[in-house]
Structure formats: C-alpha cells, structure tokens
Design a protein around this motif. Structure first.
Motif, PDB file in Angstrom:
ATOM      1  N   LYS A   1       0.847  -1.195   0.000  1.00  0.00           N
ATOM      2  CA  LYS A   1       0.000   0.000   0.000  1.00  0.00           C
ATOM      3  C   LYS A   1       0.886   1.251   0.000  1.00  0.00           C
ATOM      4  O   LYS A   1       1.880   1.313   0.726  1.00  0.00           O
ATOM      5  CB  LYS A   1      -0.902   0.007   1.234  1.00  0.00           C
ATOM      6  N   MET A   2       0.515   2.238  -0.796  1.00  0.00           N
ATOM      7  CA  MET A   2       1.186   3.533  -0.772  1.00  0.00           C
ATOM      8  C   MET A   2       0.572   4.395   0.320  1.00  0.00           C
ATOM      9  O   MET A   2      -0.639   4.643   0.328  1.00  0.00           O
ATOM     10  CB  MET A   2       1.044   4.241  -2.122  1.00  0.00           C
ATOM     11  N   VAL A   3       1.394   4.825   1.262  1.00  0.00           N
ATOM     12  CA  VAL A   3       0.953   5.734   2.330  1.00  0.00           C
ATOM     13  C   VAL A   3       2.068   6.743   2.580  1.00  0.00           C
ATOM     14  O   VAL A   3       3.251   6.395   2.532  1.00  0.00           O
ATOM     15  CB  VAL A   3       0.619   4.996   3.650  1.00  0.00           C
TER      16      VAL A   3
ATOM     17  N   ILE B   1       4.575   0.506   1.596  1.00  0.00           N
ATOM     18  CA  ILE B   1       4.879  -0.409   2.699  1.00  0.00           C
ATOM     19  C   ILE B   1       4.237  -1.761   2.391  1.00  0.00           C
ATOM     20  O   ILE B   1       3.245  -1.837   1.662  1.00  0.00           O
ATOM     21  CB  ILE B   1       4.413   0.128   4.068  1.00  0.00           C
ATOM     22  N   GLY B   2       4.831  -2.829   2.929  1.00  0.00           N
ATOM     23  CA  GLY B   2       4.361  -4.166   2.621  1.00  0.00           C
ATOM     24  C   GLY B   2       4.042  -4.977   3.854  1.00  0.00           C
ATOM     25  O   GLY B   2       4.649  -4.780   4.919  1.00  0.00           O
ATOM     26  N   PHE B   3       3.100  -5.886   3.708  1.00  0.00           N
ATOM     27  CA  PHE B   3       2.658  -6.746   4.802  1.00  0.00           C
ATOM     28  C   PHE B   3       2.655  -8.198   4.326  1.00  0.00           C
ATOM     29  O   PHE B   3       2.151  -8.505   3.246  1.00  0.00           O
ATOM     30  CB  PHE B   3       1.248  -6.366   5.247  1.00  0.00           C
ATOM     31  N   ILE B   4       3.197  -9.101   5.142  1.00  0.00           N
ATOM     32  CA  ILE B   4       3.176 -10.538   4.881  1.00  0.00           C
ATOM     33  C   ILE B   4       2.430 -11.201   6.036  1.00  0.00           C
ATOM     34  O   ILE B   4       2.655 -10.855   7.197  1.00  0.00           O
ATOM     35  CB  ILE B   4       4.604 -11.125   4.783  1.00  0.00           C
TER      36      ILE B   4
ATOM     37  N   VAL C   1      10.105 -11.283   1.901  1.00  0.00           N
ATOM     38  CA  VAL C   1      10.768 -10.043   2.302  1.00  0.00           C
ATOM     39  C   VAL C   1      11.607  -9.513   1.145  1.00  0.00           C
ATOM     40  O   VAL C   1      11.608  -8.302   0.855  1.00  0.00           O
ATOM     41  CB  VAL C   1      11.642 -10.263   3.551  1.00  0.00           C
ATOM     42  N   LYS C   2      12.295 -10.409   0.465  1.00  0.00           N
ATOM     43  CA  LYS C   2      13.101  -9.997  -0.693  1.00  0.00           C
ATOM     44  C   LYS C   2      12.220  -9.392  -1.780  1.00  0.00           C
ATOM     45  O   LYS C   2      12.565  -8.347  -2.364  1.00  0.00           O
ATOM     46  CB  LYS C   2      13.870 -11.196  -1.247  1.00  0.00           C
ATOM     47  N   ILE C   3      11.087 -10.018  -2.044  1.00  0.00           N
ATOM     48  CA  ILE C   3      10.168  -9.479  -3.056  1.00  0.00           C
ATOM     49  C   ILE C   3       9.725  -8.073  -2.678  1.00  0.00           C
ATOM     50  O   ILE C   3       9.737  -7.151  -3.512  1.00  0.00           O
ATOM     51  CB  ILE C   3       8.947 -10.406  -3.225  1.00  0.00           C
ATOM     52  N   LEU C   4       9.350  -7.901  -1.419  1.00  0.00           N
ATOM     53  CA  LEU C   4       8.839  -6.598  -0.986  1.00  0.00           C
ATOM     54  C   LEU C   4       9.937  -5.546  -0.943  1.00  0.00           C
ATOM     55  O   LEU C   4       9.717  -4.384  -1.320  1.00  0.00           O
ATOM     56  CB  LEU C   4       8.163  -6.721   0.375  1.00  0.00           C
ATOM     57  N   ARG C   5      11.112  -5.911  -0.486  1.00  0.00           N
ATOM     58  CA  ARG C   5      12.204  -4.949  -0.375  1.00  0.00           C
ATOM     59  C   ARG C   5      12.833  -4.622  -1.736  1.00  0.00           C
ATOM     60  O   ARG C   5      13.011  -3.451  -2.084  1.00  0.00           O
ATOM     61  CB  ARG C   5      13.289  -5.501   0.566  1.00  0.00           C
ATOM     62  N   GLU C   6      13.172  -5.654  -2.503  1.00  0.00           N
ATOM     63  CA  GLU C   6      13.957  -5.436  -3.713  1.00  0.00           C
ATOM     64  C   GLU C   6      13.094  -5.129  -4.936  1.00  0.00           C
ATOM     65  O   GLU C   6      13.456  -4.283  -5.758  1.00  0.00           O
ATOM     66  CB  GLU C   6      14.832  -6.659  -4.001  1.00  0.00           C
ATOM     67  N   TYR C   7      11.972  -5.810  -5.076  1.00  0.00           N
ATOM     68  CA  TYR C   7      11.178  -5.664  -6.294  1.00  0.00           C
ATOM     69  C   TYR C   7      10.003  -4.701  -6.123  1.00  0.00           C
ATOM     70  O   TYR C   7       9.747  -3.862  -6.987  1.00  0.00           O
ATOM     71  CB  TYR C   7      10.707  -7.038  -6.764  1.00  0.00           C
ATOM     72  N   GLU C   8       9.304  -4.823  -4.997  1.00  0.00           N
ATOM     73  CA  GLU C   8       8.216  -3.877  -4.724  1.00  0.00           C
ATOM     74  C   GLU C   8       8.745  -2.564  -4.168  1.00  0.00           C
ATOM     75  O   GLU C   8       8.030  -1.568  -4.120  1.00  0.00           O
ATOM     76  CB  GLU C   8       7.216  -4.492  -3.745  1.00  0.00           C
ATOM     77  N   GLN C   9      10.015  -2.570  -3.724  1.00  0.00           N
ATOM     78  CA  GLN C   9      10.706  -1.372  -3.212  1.00  0.00           C
ATOM     79  C   GLN C   9       9.973  -0.727  -2.036  1.00  0.00           C
ATOM     80  O   GLN C   9       9.749   0.483  -1.990  1.00  0.00           O
ATOM     81  CB  GLN C   9      10.920  -0.358  -4.350  1.00  0.00           C
ATOM     82  N   CYS C  10       9.572  -1.580  -1.095  1.00  0.00           N
ATOM     83  CA  CYS C  10       8.873  -1.103   0.107  1.00  0.00           C
ATOM     84  C   CYS C  10       9.856  -0.430   1.068  1.00  0.00           C
ATOM     85  O   CYS C  10      10.954  -0.929   1.313  1.00  0.00           O
ATOM     86  CB  CYS C  10       8.185  -2.262   0.812  1.00  0.00           C
ATOM     87  N   ALA C  11       9.428   0.676   1.634  1.00  0.00           N
ATOM     88  CA  ALA C  11      10.239   1.379   2.624  1.00  0.00           C
ATOM     89  C   ALA C  11      10.233   0.671   3.967  1.00  0.00           C
ATOM     90  O   ALA C  11      11.195   0.762   4.737  1.00  0.00           O
ATOM     91  CB  ALA C  11       9.732   2.810   2.795  1.00  0.00           C
TER      92      ALA C  11
END
Length: 556
Positions: free
Chosen positions: A176-178, A183-186, A218-228
């Motif tokens: 979600k963009m905020v 930011i990402g949630f698993i 976590v890798k998907i969210l950090r590296e590819y989705e570029q979550c802060a």
C-alpha cells in the motif's frame, strides 16, 4: 530515536518511545507541518472473538486485579473512526484474526453474522487466525471472502484433496502507498493450528512454518516492490513471535504485528531482527503505530496501546443498529439467564482460574455417580471476565456468555488412564506452556482439572517439571488406574483424550459441555468459583499472567 530495522539486545525492549506527548510532537513537528515530512498510522486489533458488546475487562494493577468496562463493536468503530480522522489519508486499519468466532451470534451463524460488522468498521487488511478454521475450511473461506478488506496469509495451503491442491488459500502479501512511500505486509497464521484446535477443523488445509518462505517474500517486498518498511502480520502467540523476531530469516522486517495469546504489548519488544507488538483481545484495545517519513526515509516512530474506553468514545449509532440486527434472531435464547456468580469469572491466569474451575466442577458433579476420578478442561485464555454487580452481589451468566466460555459445544468423552500416563501427559502439557524453546509453545495455558492436584516447577526441563500428582489426596503411582473425562476433539483418534494417547475403554456418555453446565447451574443457581491450588508452581505465583520471560514485558 531508532530508525526502522536498527538492532538492539533483546533485554532493551523500549525500542520506540510510546506516549501521547511524543505522538503530539510527531504531528506538530515543523517538517510535518510544512509538508516536508509525512506520517502514516497503523491501527491494529486482534482476537476480537465476536464480542459484540461493551464488557468487563481485566487489568492487573499494583499486584491486584482491577476490572473496567471496555470494548464493544460500536465503541470500537467510533474510536477507530476518531483515530483515523487525525490522519485520514495515511491511516490503515488492520486485524490479526480470531474475529468471527467466540460469541453466541458467531457460533449460531458460523461466523456470517460478524462479517457485516467488520465491513462496517472498514478494515483495510485482515489475517485469518487459528480459530477462523473452527467451522471448517469452506466456511472459513466464504466468511473471509465476505470481508471487503484485503486478506493475506503466506502459510495456509490447500492440501492435495481438491482442485486447488498445494496452492495458497490467500495471497501471501499486500502492499500500500501511504505518506508517499510503499509499505508491505506478509501474513502468517499459527503453524500449530491443527494440533492446538480439534484436527477436523483444519481438514483440507496444510500449514507451514514462516521460516520456510518469509525471506523470499521479504526480498520481493524490499527489492522488487521497493517497500520502505515491511511488516509481518502474524497470529502465532507472543513467545513464538519473539522467537521469530530473533531468526535471521526475518532480516529486513521492521515489525511483527502479532496476535493469538491476547497479550498486551505496551512497548514494542525488540528482537535481533524485528520489533514485536500484540494488541490484547476482545476489542478492548487498539495498538497504534505512527511513523514519520521524510525523503523516503523513516525519521521517527511512536507506538501506543490504547484502551477502547466507552467513556471516551460514545457508541456509533449505525453500528449499534447493525449489531441489534444481526443479533435479533438469537437474542431471546442468548439473553436467557442460566445462573449467577458471586465471584469474578476470570480466565487470564496461566496456571489456574475460576472460570475453568466452574466448568470442571460442573463436569465432576454430572459424573459423580459414574465414578469419574478426574475431569479436564482445555487450557486457553478465552472469554472476557464476568464481574458481580456491587449492589446485587452477583453477575448473571447467560447462554451468550456460555458460548464465550465454551466456544464449541463439544461432546464429553471418558476413558481409563494409568498413573504413568498422567505423569507423561502432564509433562507434555506443561512443556506446551513453558518450553524453553518458544517455537514449541502451543500458545495456550496450563490444562485445567478437578479431582487432581499437581505440583510442578515451571523452569525445569521436559520430563522434570512435575513434582507430584495427587488424586483424592493420595500421591499417584505409575500402576494406578483412573477414569478421566474431557471434551472430545473432533478428528482425534478414538483412544486419544485431551491429547493423551492410547487411553483404555474410550467412550462418549452422550452429553455436551453446554448442557452439563446448564444442568449444573440449574441445581447450583448461585456459584462462587475461585482459585483453590489445584495446580501449584514452585517457581511462579498463582497470578502468573504471561509465558514470556527474559524480556521487559508485563501483562497489565
């Protein structure tokens, strides 16, 4: 102030200062006021357990229990709405599971009656909890499918028995963009659910441990989705969640937003790789996390656990009407008074509690002529307290409250057990509660009983905790044989009784827990259960309130 992901020793739990002053500072900061920095807010509830109305709630202050009115869907909605209005464009409302089971309306509608209430609140994200499986896989899927919010869970799979075999039941993560960042949630449910619940509830579902795939997501969210920032939304119990926070697999996770054991984390608990929170239960509390973002970076954080207080927040009229609507078909039966208590019914204590003493007293009374020696009630922290009115001197026990005490109206089952089986079983049960390896803790509490006394040492190793067991004042010997009675766990083998295997002569006398309690209260209309020392720990008080040790945490 720590930035997200910074590391501290586990003993230093106050990683995020949490108070109203700091919260005010954040929103009045010059950079925030000028628009150079933004704030996003997470509002987290969990383990509501279908508690529709404002109820008595337990607090432990100055070494004594204190009771206050808290919760209720209408009050919860007003409070969430009020808090969101403080930061309307950058607030997310999250629930961590165990919502549509635990009260009469939920049970009689198999969760369907709770769905419109959750939708009316307007949650953004929901995780299924261990009790969401109680009505079976199909009902769980349909009830959760009725929610308007996003649903996530990365460790619940269809098994090999249907067309969706080996696929995830729910999406594993959500972004979600905020406040100008993503930011990402698993999501993770308790992998021990098929053991903790009756096995039949989980038929068709396979659970895996978070460690198996969390690093991948976590890798998907950090590296590819570029979550802060990355959050785990979990329903595993505080001990297991803190254990997970210390595992290298969660590197890159900022917070574990936990649930399940109904713990009230008032300061985030800092593990080696992530912080852990948990927001209490029964709709009595909301965990609030505010995060300051500037130039895509985390600059500040503030966490607080807030009471859902009906004095501060008036009930939402729309929700009041909706609760009445879903309750109406069942109100006459659920509001029926079946007994009264002149002492508080409480189930927060880890070792022994008055609520389960009432239940086991009823079971023993029912089978006094059947020569039953020991009766057992499963150990869990479930059901809000019920506190006698100071003027009347008693509180009324209703059918609705009976559903909260005993969320499944199970049949009872009995069998013959030896003294050795009792000792071995109690060692396993205590290990489920006090194992030094948190991953081996079930998230429940010491099993409850009548007809038996035990003395144990909590901090000893497996096989060395039980000091003695007595039945009818006599110390149990290995060759002794006893008749034991407990509730049937649907899906267990016939010769398994409350997780004790290979009992002799297993049989069901044909009665259910609810009917037995009603019969008992009809004969004993005013009860006064209390802690009696049926279970005694040599190294813990009878008022023990948490399994988590070694961290700066207290249940209050």
């Amino acid at each position: 102030m720590l930035t997200a992901g910074a590391l501290m020793p586990p003993s230093l739990a106050n990683a995020v200062s949490g108070d109203a002053y700091h919260e005010n500072e954040i929103f009045n900061n010059k950079a925030v006021a000028d628009g150079k920095a933004k704030v996003f807010t997470l509002l987290h509830t969990s383990d509501i357990h279908a508690q529709l109305y404002t109820h008595d709630e337990f607090f432990f202050e100055n070494g004594k229990p204190v009771y206050k009115k808290r919760g209720g869907f209408a009050v919860l909605k007003t409070m969430l709405k009020t808090l969101k209005a403080q930061n309307p464009n950058n607030t997310l409302i999250i629930d961590g599971g165990d919502c549509f089971q635990g009260g009469g309306v939920a049970a009689l509608t198999e969760g369907k009656g709770i769905v419109p209430l959750i939708n009316n609140i307007g949650y953004d994200l929901i995780l299924p909890g261990n009790w969401e499986v109680v009505y079976g896989k199909q009902a769980m899927w349909k009830d959760l499918g009725g929610y308007n919010s996003a649903k996530i869970c990365a460790n619940m799979f269809h098994d090999t028995t249907d067309e969706f075999k080996n696929e995830l039941i729910f999406p594993p993560y959500w972004t979600k963009m905020v406040a100008g960042v993503k930011i990402g949630f698993i999501g993770y449910n308790d992998p021990l659910t098929p053991k903790r619940q009756s096995p039949a509830y989980s038929y068709g579902i396979t659970f895996t441990k978070p460690e198996i795939n969390v690093a991948k997501y976590v890798k998907i969210l950090r590296e590819y989705e570029q979550c802060a920032m990355v959050f785990l939304v979990t329903h595993m119990g505080l001990a297991q969640q803190v254990d997970l926070a210390n595992k290298i697999e969660v590197t890159g996770v900022d917070y574990i937003l936990g649930a399940d054991t109904h713990e009230r984390v008032r300061k985030p608990i800092q593990g080696k790789f992530a912080k852990v929170t948990e927001p209490g239960a029964f709709g009595s509390f909301i965990a609030r996390l505010d995060v300051v973002i500037e130039n895509g970076k985390i600059k500040d954080e503030n966490y607080r656990l807030l009471d859902v207080d009906p004095v501060k927040y008036k009930p939402d009229a729309e929700m009041v009407a909706l609760v009445e609507k879903v309750s109406a078909p069942y109100k006459k039966e659920l509001s029926k008074v079946i007994g009264k208590t002149k002492t508080p019914l409480v189930r927060y204590y880890v070792i022994e509690n008055p609520m389960d003493n009432l239940i086991t007293d009823a079971l023993m009374w029912k089978y006094k002529d059947a020569k039953v020696d020991i009766v057992v009630s499963n150990g869990f922290r479930f059901c809000p307290p019920l506190i006698p009115d100071k003027v009347k001197g008693y509180a009324e026990i209703t059918n609705d409250y009976l559903w909260s005490m005993l969320p499944v109206d199970s049949e009872v089952k009995m069998g013959e057990v030896t003294g050795k089986q009792l000792y071995d079983w109690m060692e396993k049960e205590l290990h489920n509660v006090f194992a030094k390896d948190p991953a081996k803790r079930f998230g429940g509490w010491v099993v409850r009983f009548q007809g038996m006394q035990i003395n144990f040492t909590m901090n000893n190793d497996l096989g060395k905790r039980v000091n003695w067991i007595k039945v009818k004042e006599k110390e149990v010997k290995p060759d002794d044989v006893f008749t034991m009675l407990a509730c049937e766990r649907e899906g267990d083998p016939d010769d398994t009784l409350c997780r004790m295997e290979k009992v002799k002569s297993p049989r069901k006398p044909g009665h259910t827990l609810h009917n037995i309690v009603r019969e008992y209260l009809a004969v004993h209309p005013l009860v006064a259960p209390k802690i009696e020392g049926r279970a005694i720990a040599t190294d813990a008080p009878s008022t023990l309130l948490s399994q988590l040790e070694g961290y700066d945490y207290q249940f209050i």
